[in-house]
Design a protein around this motif. Structure first.
Motif, PDB file in Angstrom:
ATOM      1  N   THR A 224       0.811  -1.230   0.000  1.00 42.62           N
ATOM      2  CA  THR A 224       0.000   0.000   0.000  1.00 42.62           C
ATOM      3  C   THR A 224       0.846   1.284   0.000  1.00 42.62           C
ATOM      4  O   THR A 224       0.304   2.376   0.185  1.00 42.62           O
TER       5      THR A 224
ATOM      6  N   ASN B 235       3.501   2.326   2.029  1.00 41.61           N
ATOM      7  CA  ASN B 235       4.174   2.862   3.231  1.00 41.61           C
ATOM      8  C   ASN B 235       5.668   2.502   3.259  1.00 41.61           C
ATOM      9  O   ASN B 235       6.517   3.363   3.513  1.00 41.61           O
TER      10      ASN B 235
ATOM     11  N   GLU C 213       0.369   3.508   7.620  1.00 40.65           N
ATOM     12  CA  GLU C 213      -1.104   3.552   7.618  1.00 40.65           C
ATOM     13  C   GLU C 213      -1.700   2.168   7.333  1.00 40.65           C
ATOM     14  O   GLU C 213      -1.274   1.473   6.418  1.00 40.65           O
TER      15      GLU C 213
ATOM     16  N   SER D 108      -4.567   0.038   5.887  1.00 40.69           N
ATOM     17  CA  SER D 108      -5.610   0.317   4.894  1.00 40.69           C
ATOM     18  C   SER D 108      -6.961  -0.209   5.380  1.00 40.69           C
ATOM     19  O   SER D 108      -7.035  -1.153   6.174  1.00 40.69           O
ATOM     20  N   GLN D 109      -8.025   0.410   4.890  1.00 37.03           N
ATOM     21  CA  GLN D 109      -9.384  -0.008   5.281  1.00 37.03           C
ATOM     22  C   GLN D 109      -9.631  -1.463   4.897  1.00 37.03           C
ATOM     23  O   GLN D 109     -10.265  -2.214   5.633  1.00 37.03           O
ATOM     24  N   LYS D 110      -9.064  -1.856   3.748  1.00 34.90           N
ATOM     25  CA  LYS D 110      -9.242  -3.229   3.263  1.00 34.90           C
ATOM     26  C   LYS D 110      -8.673  -4.245   4.270  1.00 34.90           C
ATOM     27  O   LYS D 110      -9.299  -5.258   4.574  1.00 34.90           O
TER      28      LYS D 110
ATOM     29  N   ARG E  78      -8.219   2.148  12.660  1.00 36.05           N
ATOM     30  CA  ARG E  78      -7.046   2.563  11.896  1.00 36.05           C
ATOM     31  C   ARG E  78      -6.730   4.043  12.063  1.00 36.05           C
ATOM     32  O   ARG E  78      -5.742   4.542  11.527  1.00 36.05           O
TER      33      ARG E  78
END
Ligand code: FMN
Length: 168
Positions: free
Chosen positions: A11, A13, A116, A118-120, A141
């Protein structure tokens, strides 16, 4: 001295940290994701970065490490969704160090920081069979949003500078 920074980043980071490390290196240097690396032969020193996945080292990372880092001196770094001081973090980072050492590398220096979530990933964790994973998901999160921030990115630069001093 020929240097390489290589990383896995799903993602983005760990890629940010890799780029910060790369930015402060002097001399002949390259940066590329794991998937673009054919061999580490010919590099005098390699910075290797990955995310923490499922409380340790993900399968893809593990496979890559065992394939490539035998006999190499490395600067190892990782990012994780949990804050640096969360109780699980030292266990997961130790698991990564153990894999790297077992794969035959000598870890010259190590760096880790929050990235971070991720929402997933949070959705996946919330639906996991393991109550411990669901418990972690319940923290949400929010605290991780925007990580790694400039403070952590600067820490990563310091890590790279210190590592290169050790290599002199
Ligand atoms: C499949 C998967 C599993 C994860 N497991 C953990 C975990 O066990 N602990 C943690 O703190 N973060 C976990 N994360 C979050 C990532 O480590 C974190 O968001 C990291 O910064 C992602 O790096 P990247 O953007 O370079 O892929 C997981 C992420 C994924 C995709």
């Amino acid at each position: 001295m020929k240097l390489l920074v290589t990383y896995r980043s799903v993602t983005g980071n760990t890629k940010k940290i890799a780029e910060a490390v790369f930015g402060v290196l002097e001399g002949e240097k390259e940066i590329k994701p794991f998937r673009d690396v054919d061999t580490l032969e010919g590099y005098d020193f390699v910075f290797v970065g990955c995310p923490i996945e499922f409380f340790g080292v993900g399968k893809t990372t593990k496979k890559w490490l065992y394939k490539h880092i035998q006999g190499k001196r490395i600067g190892l770094f990782c990012t994780h969704g949990a804050p640096e001081l969360a109780p699980g973090v030292p266990i997961w980072t130790d698991a990564l160090k153990d894999v790297a050492t077992d794969a035959g590398a000598e870890i010259v220096n190590f760096f880790n920081c929050q990235g971070e979530l991720s929402q997933k990933v949070l959705d996946m964790m919330s639906a996991d069979d393991d109550p411990y994973v669901r418990k972690l998901a319940s923290f949400g999160r929010d605290g991780s949003i925007g990580q790694p921030d400039e403070f952590r990115i600067e820490k990563a630069r310091e890590f790279a500078r210190r590592t290169m001093k050790k290599m002199l």
